[in-house]
Write an enzyme that holds these catalytic residues in place. Structure first.
Site, PDB file in Angstrom:
ATOM      1  N   CYS A 140       0.305   2.252  -5.049  1.00  0.00           N
ATOM      2  CA  CYS A 140       1.431   3.141  -4.738  1.00  0.00           C
ATOM      3  C   CYS A 140       2.752   2.557  -5.257  1.00  0.00           C
ATOM      4  O   CYS A 140       3.560   3.267  -5.868  1.00  0.00           O
ATOM      5  CB  CYS A 140       1.500   3.330  -3.234  1.00  0.00           C
ATOM      6  SG  CYS A 140       1.320   1.780  -2.330  1.00  0.00           S
ATOM      7  N   HIS A 220       7.332   3.120   1.792  1.00  0.00           N
ATOM      8  CA  HIS A 220       7.936   1.907   1.232  1.00  0.00           C
ATOM      9  C   HIS A 220       9.350   2.251   0.754  1.00  0.00           C
ATOM     10  O   HIS A 220       9.664   3.427   0.501  1.00  0.00           O
ATOM     11  CB  HIS A 220       7.179   1.426  -0.008  1.00  0.00           C
ATOM     12  CG  HIS A 220       5.738   1.093   0.197  1.00  0.00           C
ATOM     13  ND1 HIS A 220       5.281   0.142   1.064  1.00  0.00           N
ATOM     14  CD2 HIS A 220       4.617   1.571  -0.426  1.00  0.00           C
ATOM     15  CE1 HIS A 220       3.960   0.030   0.979  1.00  0.00           C
ATOM     16  NE2 HIS A 220       3.532   0.906   0.089  1.00  0.00           N
TER      17      HIS A 220
END
Ligand code: NAI
Ligand code: X15
Length: 337
Positions: A140, A220
């Site tokens: 990711c 994130h």
């Protein structure tokens, strides 16, 4: 129709299965799981044939009232391609199975780069995966960095990248993960594994990354500094990014101050599971000082790799070029908030 097998039906696997189902040129042949749980039950409810990944545990599904279509070997043999979405390191153990049945396979970012022929990001190196047997869709975070760097490299050239990655401690369903009350340098050594991982996509890139983990589950956050090969006005960079379908520029007017409101927005917009497949770049943060570019971006770890898996399927099987595939994937799953 491309017959897709999905081995590992967890956070990534279940999202890839739903995205495959949306494609006009693909079908979910089946999904494999090791044991019955809520995800196995929803797989059946959605009509995905459920296969047993571990023979000795196959009886557990029957005991739980879940019908099994067969062993994973059967699924792999009949599929045109397997998407392995098992936990880190299990993909490597499964490689032999895919080779035995001569079925090409995609792996996820938790696997080592040397397991595969090609590490993949659709925007950056789609063509490298054409005809490859073993391809890894990068993690990711690496996906998020690659999507930003590809257009910058093409438009201006990149001299040096420095990125600090503030990583969520675990996904919302990962109740055993942490930290729950701390801020960890993680990994404490520098560079973090992300820099070398981005170099599997751009082998001539100069990039240093630092990682942290924080008590959050939603997304994130990247703090990014890119030294470009020329001085560029921030407004030009904003225009460049606005052309990229998998970069969402968060406008100031929306008053989105963090991951919480981003996810709320995704839910309000009717997105499945509140998924955000695009990088979320705060438009106001895009700044330049001479040749140095700065920005903040949020990365929804559970879903940004999903469209990349769909494109990697077409790349491996030679079914479309990058532009066609990305356009189809984006249009069918609903990319572009
Ligand atoms: N969750 C995330 O934020 C992201 C994860 N990844 C990568 O994707 C991969 C999968 O991660 P997640 O979906 O988060 O894991 P997960 O734990 O949510 O799902 C994995 C699934 O595979 C099943 N499984 C375990 N052993 C198996 C086996 N031998 N055969 C078949 N299935 C098996 C598990 O029961 C579970 O359903 C990892 O490589 C991870 O690094 C990549 C990007 C983001
Ligand atoms: O590949 C990921 O992150 P990473 O690139 O920071 O290692 C995914 O978010 C999974 O991370 P995890 O290894 O913390 O589950």
């Amino acid at each position: 129709m491309i017959q897709v097998a999905i081995n590992g039906y967890g956070t990534i696997g279940k999202r890839v299965a739903d995205a495959v189902r949306e494609q006009p040129d693909m079908e979910v042949l089946g999904v494999a799981k090791t044991r019955p749980n809520f995800e196995a039950e929803t797989a059946i409810e959605k009509g995905f044939p459920l296969y047993a990944a571990v023979e000795e545990r196959a009886d557990q599904f029957g005991d739980a009232g879940l019908e099994i279509a067969g062993p994973v070997e059967e699924l792999v043999e009949d599929a045109d391609i397997v998407v392995d979405a098992t936990p880190s390191g299990i993909g490597a153990q499964n490689k032999e199975l895919y080779e035995e049945y001569d079925t090409p396979a995609l792996y996820q970012g938790g696997e080592d780069a040397d397991l595969v022929d090609v590490s993949f990001n659709a925007r950056s190196n789609f063509e490298d995966a054409v005809g490859a047997d073993h391809v890894r869709v990068v993690s990711c975070n690496t996906t998020g960095l690659s999507r930003v760097l590809a257009p910058l490299r093409e438009a201006y050239g990149v001299e040096k990248v420095r990125a600090t990655l503030v990583r969520r401690g675990g996904d919302p369903g990962q109740t055993s993960r942490g930290p729950i009350n701390d801020i960890l340098p993680n990994p404490v050594t520098i560079p973090s594994h992300h820099g070398p991982d981005v170099e599997t996509i751009f082998d001539d890139l100069d990039i240093d990354t630092l990682g942290m983990k924080v008590p959050a589950t939603l997304m994130h956050m990247h703090s990014l500094n890119v030294t470009l090969s020329e001085e560029v006005d921030a407004s030009e960079v904003r225009d460049l990014f606005a052309e990229e379908s998998r970069l969402f520029l968060i406008p100031e007017r929306m008053d989105i101050d963090g991951s919480g409101k981003l996810k709320e927005y995704a839910h309000d917009s009717g997105r499945p599971r509140g998924d955000i497949w695009e990088n979320c770049i705060w438009e106001e943060s895009i700044s330049t000082v001479g040749a140095d570019l700065y920005l903040f971006q949020g990365i929804h770890q559970e879903s940004d790799v999903v469209p990349e898996n769909i494109d990697a399927i077409r790349a491996v099987l030679g079914e479309a070029d990058a532009e066609e595939s990305i356009e189809t994937t984006d249009g069918t799953i609903g990319i572009g908030l």
